[in-house]
Design a protein around this motif. Structure first.
Motif, mmCIF file in Angstrom:
data_model
loop_
_atom_site.group_PDB
_atom_site.id
_atom_site.type_symbol
_atom_site.label_atom_id
_atom_site.label_comp_id
_atom_site.label_asym_id
_atom_site.label_seq_id
_atom_site.Cartn_x
_atom_site.Cartn_y
_atom_site.Cartn_z
ATOM 1 N N GLU A 1 0.832 -1.204 0.000
ATOM 2 C CA GLU A 1 0.000 0.000 0.000
ATOM 3 C C GLU A 1 0.866 1.253 0.000
ATOM 4 O O GLU A 1 0.571 2.233 -0.712
ATOM 5 N N LEU B 1 2.347 1.768 -3.491
ATOM 6 C CA LEU B 1 1.362 2.226 -4.471
ATOM 7 C C LEU B 1 0.757 3.579 -4.090
ATOM 8 O O LEU B 1 0.192 4.277 -4.934
ATOM 9 N N VAL C 1 -1.856 3.953 -2.137
ATOM 10 C CA VAL C 1 -3.318 3.803 -2.032
ATOM 11 C C VAL C 1 -3.635 2.762 -0.973
ATOM 12 O O VAL C 1 -2.787 1.943 -0.602
ATOM 13 N N LEU D 1 -5.595 -0.573 -0.133
ATOM 14 C CA LEU D 1 -6.122 -1.721 -0.855
ATOM 15 C C LEU D 1 -7.244 -2.393 -0.069
ATOM 16 O O LEU D 1 -8.060 -3.117 -0.656
ATOM 17 N N THR E 1 -10.864 -2.435 -1.485
ATOM 18 C CA THR E 1 -11.268 -1.163 -2.098
ATOM 19 C C THR E 1 -11.391 -1.331 -3.611
ATOM 20 O O THR E 1 -11.026 -2.376 -4.187
ATOM 21 N N GLU E 2 -11.889 -0.296 -4.279
ATOM 22 C CA GLU E 2 -12.004 -0.344 -5.748
ATOM 23 C C GLU E 2 -10.628 -0.528 -6.385
ATOM 24 O O GLU E 2 -10.460 -1.329 -7.309
ATOM 25 N N ALA E 3 -9.639 0.217 -5.884
ATOM 26 C CA ALA E 3 -8.274 0.053 -6.394
ATOM 27 C C ALA E 3 -7.759 -1.360 -6.127
ATOM 28 O O ALA E 3 -7.070 -1.955 -6.958
ATOM 29 N N GLY E 4 -8.127 -1.909 -4.968
ATOM 30 C CA GLY E 4 -7.711 -3.259 -4.619
ATOM 31 C C GLY E 4 -8.328 -4.294 -5.544
ATOM 32 O O GLY E 4 -7.663 -5.267 -5.935
ATOM 33 N N ARG E 5 -9.609 -4.080 -5.902
ATOM 34 C CA ARG E 5 -10.267 -5.029 -6.809
ATOM 35 C C ARG E 5 -9.601 -5.025 -8.182
ATOM 36 O O ARG E 5 -9.393 -6.075 -8.794
ATOM 37 N N TRP E 6 -9.252 -3.826 -8.675
ATOM 38 C CA TRP E 6 -8.577 -3.749 -9.979
ATOM 39 C C TRP E 6 -7.205 -4.416 -9.914
ATOM 40 O O TRP E 6 -6.816 -5.179 -10.795
ATOM 41 N N LEU E 7 -6.472 -4.116 -8.839
ATOM 42 C CA LEU E 7 -5.148 -4.696 -8.691
ATOM 43 C C LEU E 7 -5.228 -6.213 -8.584
ATOM 44 O O LEU E 7 -4.364 -6.928 -9.112
#
Length: 300
Positions: free
Chosen positions: A40, A43, A45, A47, A58-64
């Motif tokens: 985190e 990055l 952000v 996660l 999180t949304e960023a975590g789902r994409w990652l």
């Protein structure tokens, strides 16, 4: 990014819990927490969102997670492929051999190799000795099965077998009943020979010139198979290596040349074993098996 941290992150999302991820990866729970925190921080952000004992991606975590899953799968495939190449279970091999060694000696060896290692991309070419040696030197072929290459090419050469030339005759030919034939027996006959660049043609001409006798006429034919068919049609006699596989029961025979006994050594030519892949080395080892006596091949 640290691949170990990505692997830890992927396990946390997939399993839905840091502790379960720690158990699967055989890490201490504190190690999992530390790796996620470092990821985190790297990055910049969050996660996961902590909700009491629960963690929510999180949304960023789902994409990652989607990207990390694909990346880790690709890395796993890469690791397996590299391992398979190192073991000789996959990879590519391009080599060449002269005829009739290719069809009479190597065909079954290659077939067995392909059956046991089906993932290896194998290309077998058939060509003349000089061309094979030059292409091995240029790096276009891993190795070749041919006569000894010129010393100027600076190739390694492992002798395998000795080839002896004989006379291919139609069963109806008057000479077919003889156990062996001399050069003088060929007087007035049409002799079918390969092209000038063929090692067997060179061997034949060297033997004849050394004997100082050439009482026959020659016809150049670029294929042993065509020579075989022409002799079968009762046109001329053929100069061929002594292989029982080239004979045809009831129609063709091959007799040794008693007073000339032309012999050439056939072997494996290569640049440097250190540059060859495992699959190529394993195939070369299989080909070395033709050194053993071949029960279908008559002694000269």
């Amino acid at each position: 990014m640290d691949l170990r941290a990505l692997k830890t992150f992927e396990a946390c999302v997939r399993l839905g819990h840091f502790l379960k991820a720690a158990e699967e990866l055989q890490y201490a729970p504190s190690t999992v927490t530390l790796q996620i925190q470092r990821l985190e921080a790297d990055l910049g952000v969050s996660l996961f969102v902590r909700d009491g004992k629960r963690v929510i991606v999180t949304e960023a975590g789902r994409w990652l997670h989607n990207e990390a899953s694909a990346l880790l799968k690709s890395i796993g495939t890469m690791r397996q492929t590299v391992s398979d190449i190192a073991a000789g279970d996959t990879g590519s091999v391009r080599f060449a051999a002269i005829e009739p060694v290719a069809s009479q000696q190597l065909a079954t060896v290659i077939a067995d190799f392909c059956k046991t290692r089906p993932k290896v991309e194998l290309t077998m070419e058939v060509s003349g000795s000089r061309t094979i040696a030059e292409r091995v030197r240029a790096g276009e072929l891993e190795f070749g099965v041919c006569s000894a290459p010129s010393s100027k090419l600076m190739l390694e050469f492992e002798p395998l077998i000795e080839e002896r030339l004989g006379i291919m005759l139609n069963r109806n030919h008057p000479l077919a009943d003889q156990d062996s034939i001399t050069a003088s027996d060929l007087a007035g006959l049409t002799v079918l020979v390969k092209e000038p660049t063929c090692i067997y043609r060179e061997l034949w001409e060297t033997a004849i010139d050394g004997a100082g006798r050439n009482p026959f006429s020659c016809m150049e034919v670029g294929s042993f198979f065509v020579i075989q068919q022409m002799v079968k049609a009762e046109f001329g006699i053929g100069i061929v290596p002594i292989y029982s596989g080239l004979e045809q029961e009831g129609s063709l025979v091959i007799r040794p040349i008693a007073d000339l006994n032309p012999v050439v050594t056939i072997g494996i030519a290569y640049k440097d074993k250190n540059y060859l892949g495992k699959a190529a080395l394993l195939l070369m080892e299989a080909i070395r098996g033709i050194r053993e006596p071949n029960p279908t091949r008559p002694s000269a």
